[in-house]
Write a protein that holds these residues in place. Structure first.
Motif, PDB file in Angstrom:
ATOM      1  N   MET A   1       0.797  -1.219   0.000  1.00 22.74           N
ATOM      2  CA  MET A   1       0.000   0.000   0.000  1.00 22.74           C
ATOM      3  C   MET A   1       0.834   1.275   0.000  1.00 22.74           C
ATOM      4  N   TYR A   2       2.099   1.182   0.405  1.00 22.40           N
ATOM      5  CA  TYR A   2       2.921   2.397   0.429  1.00 22.40           C
ATOM      6  C   TYR A   2       3.073   2.997  -0.965  1.00 22.40           C
ATOM      7  N   ALA A   3       3.100   2.160  -1.985  1.00 23.00           N
ATOM      8  CA  ALA A   3       3.243   2.679  -3.354  1.00 23.00           C
ATOM      9  C   ALA A   3       2.039   3.534  -3.729  1.00 23.00           C
ATOM     10  N   ILE A   4       0.830   3.028  -3.472  1.00 27.27           N
ATOM     11  CA  ILE A   4      -0.380   3.787  -3.795  1.00 27.27           C
ATOM     12  C   ILE A   4      -0.467   5.042  -2.936  1.00 27.27           C
ATOM     13  N   ILE A   5      -0.100   4.920  -1.649  1.00 23.56           N
ATOM     14  CA  ILE A   5      -0.121   6.090  -0.770  1.00 23.56           C
ATOM     15  C   ILE A   5       0.833   7.156  -1.305  1.00 23.56           C
ATOM     16  N   GLY A   6       2.047   6.744  -1.665  1.00 21.90           N
ATOM     17  CA  GLY A   6       3.031   7.697  -2.166  1.00 21.90           C
ATOM     18  C   GLY A   6       2.603   8.340  -3.468  1.00 21.90           C
ATOM     19  N   MET A   7       2.121   7.543  -4.422  1.00 19.35           N
ATOM     20  CA  MET A   7       1.716   8.081  -5.719  1.00 19.35           C
ATOM     21  C   MET A   7       0.489   8.987  -5.577  1.00 19.35           C
ATOM     22  N   SER A   8      -0.403   8.651  -4.653  1.00 19.75           N
ATOM     23  CA  SER A   8      -1.579   9.499  -4.441  1.00 19.75           C
ATOM     24  C   SER A   8      -1.175  10.829  -3.822  1.00 19.75           C
ATOM     25  N   TYR A   9      -0.289  10.787  -2.832  1.00 20.55           N
ATOM     26  CA  TYR A   9       0.215  12.034  -2.262  1.00 20.55           C
ATOM     27  C   TYR A   9       0.900  12.875  -3.342  1.00 20.55           C
ATOM     28  N   ALA A  10       1.658  12.244  -4.202  1.00 18.17           N
ATOM     29  CA  ALA A  10       2.345  12.981  -5.269  1.00 18.17           C
ATOM     30  C   ALA A  10       1.338  13.654  -6.193  1.00 18.17           C
ATOM     31  N   ALA A  11       0.278  12.928  -6.554  1.00  8.30           N
ATOM     32  CA  ALA A  11      -0.747  13.500  -7.428  1.00  8.30           C
ATOM     33  C   ALA A  11      -1.477  14.661  -6.768  1.00  8.30           C
ATOM     34  N   LEU A  12      -1.518  14.655  -5.433  1.00  4.62           N
ATOM     35  CA  LEU A  12      -2.173  15.725  -4.677  1.00  4.62           C
ATOM     36  C   LEU A  12      -1.205  16.840  -4.299  1.00  4.62           C
ATOM     37  N   ASP A  13       0.048  16.768  -4.836  1.00  4.80           N
ATOM     38  CA  ASP A  13       1.069  17.797  -4.596  1.00  4.80           C
ATOM     39  C   ASP A  13       1.509  17.889  -3.136  1.00  4.80           C
ATOM     40  N   HIS A  14       1.522  16.750  -2.453  1.00  5.55           N
ATOM     41  CA  HIS A  14       2.088  16.684  -1.097  1.00  5.55           C
ATOM     42  C   HIS A  14       3.420  15.931  -1.210  1.00  5.55           C
ATOM     43  N   ALA A  15       4.440  16.664  -1.644  1.00  3.60           N
ATOM     44  CA  ALA A  15       5.690  16.018  -2.023  1.00  3.60           C
ATOM     45  C   ALA A  15       6.372  15.306  -0.861  1.00  3.60           C
ATOM     46  N   ARG A  16       6.427  15.939   0.307  1.00  6.63           N
ATOM     47  CA  ARG A  16       7.166  15.332   1.421  1.00  6.63           C
ATOM     48  C   ARG A  16       6.524  14.034   1.876  1.00  6.63           C
ATOM     49  N   GLU A  17       5.185  14.043   1.986  1.00  2.17           N
ATOM     50  CA  GLU A  17       4.489  12.815   2.387  1.00  2.17           C
ATOM     51  C   GLU A  17       4.674  11.730   1.319  1.00  2.17           C
ATOM     52  N   ALA A  18       4.643  12.156   0.039  1.00  2.00           N
ATOM     53  CA  ALA A  18       4.837  11.200  -1.054  1.00  2.00           C
ATOM     54  C   ALA A  18       6.220  10.574  -0.983  1.00  2.00           C
ATOM     55  N   ILE A  19       7.226  11.378  -0.726  1.00  2.00           N
ATOM     56  CA  ILE A  19       8.597  10.877  -0.663  1.00  2.00           C
ATOM     57  C   ILE A  19       8.749   9.854   0.453  1.00  2.00           C
ATOM     58  N   ARG A  20       8.187  10.155   1.622  1.00  2.00           N
ATOM     59  CA  ARG A  20       8.297   9.207   2.749  1.00  2.00           C
ATOM     60  C   ARG A  20       7.668   7.866   2.409  1.00  2.00           C
TER      61      ARG A  20
END
Length: 291
Positions: free
Chosen positions: A92-111
């Protein structure tokens, strides 16, 4: 379903659900079947049907996350993926990261992406997305670390060389940047104006003026009215002490931008250096008046 007889498979799975509404497997297989048919809404409905019967079923929560992500519903994908993760669903971390990236939350996406790659390093698309996020945050060293690791397993990827070259370029490691750009061109990167321009500038920064001029000329052939490329080419000629060619380039810029004081001043300097001192001084004086 494995034989491709999807209509018959659908009937059997539906019958299994009718026989036991708490049995999770047929719901999940039906959802897979609908996703094979590219019918995300029907797949979504089967996952929801299962969750009504078996609340917090991990595979159903994960399926909802995947379908939401495929449909571009980033907030829903994030919510479902977090719920699935709480219930022990893997990946699930992959989907969480990619979703954060799509929502422009870069730091959360990177983690999240770092956690996903720690669990499974063999995710090239996720690695590249993470590297681009680091670059977006201007953490070029971290991005470069990912690109270099990726190149160890895919040493003929033009895109990886091109993007790693840009990281070196942004860090002012111009020798490494030029090497990476050359490798990108060798392995089939499209010879567009940006590639040749960046390669030319990287050579210019190393005082390799002939290589700089050669690549900047190629870039200018592809994008003949690009002021940035014209300026870099003029600089390369000037640094090489080819003052007549430099003057020609500054003149070309002034045709497009008659009020460009910098180009006018450099035109004057080019004339002065080529021996036309009076003419050059007059042009420099005009440039200073514009400035």
């Amino acid at each position: 379903m494995l034989e491709g007889r999807l209509d018959e498979a659908e009937q059997c799975f539906a019958a299994a659900i009718g026989a036991n509404r708490k049995y999770a497997a047929p719901y999940l297989q039906l959802a897979v079947l609908y996703r094979l048919r590219r019918d995300g809404e029907l797949a979504r409905q089967r996952y929801l049907d299962l969750l009504k019967e078996v609340p917090e079923e991990p595979s159903a929560l994960a399926g909802m996350a995947e379908v939401s992500f495929e449909q571009g519903a980033w907030e829903d994908a994030l919510t479902w993926a977090m719920r699935a993760q709480e219930q022990g669903a893997p990946g699930m971390y992959a989907i969480i990261g990619m979703s954060y990236a799509a929502l422009d939350h870069a730091r959360e996406a990177i983690r999240a992406m770092e956690r996903s790659l720690a669990e499974d390093p063999r995710q090239p698309a996720l690695s590249r997305r993470l590297a681009r996020l680091y670059a977006q945050e201007e953490n070029y060293a971290a991005a470069l670390r990912i690109y270099e690791k990726a190149l160890k397993t895919d040493s003929t990827s033009a895109d990886l060389y091109l993007e790693s070259g840009m990281m070196h370029f942004n860090m002012e490691n111009y020798k490494n940047a030029a090497g990476a750009f050359e490798m990108a061109a060798r392995y089939g990167a499209s010879g567009d104006a940006d590639l040749y321009a960046n390669l030319g500038i990287a050579y210019l920064q190393q005082a390799a003026y002939d290589d700089a001029i050669q690549n900047l000329q190629k870039a200018l052939q592809l994008r003949s009215a690009d002021i940035r490329i014209m300026q870099q080419l003029a600089h390369a000629y000037f640094k090489k002490q080819s003052y007549a060619e430099a003057a020609m380039q500054w003149n070309r810029i002034l045709v497009l931008q008659p009020q460009n004081a910098f180009a006018m001043f450099m035109l004057g300097k080019s004339y002065i250096c080529s021996g036309e001192v009076v003419k050059g001084q007059r042009i420099c004086d005009q440039a200073l008046q514009l400035h």
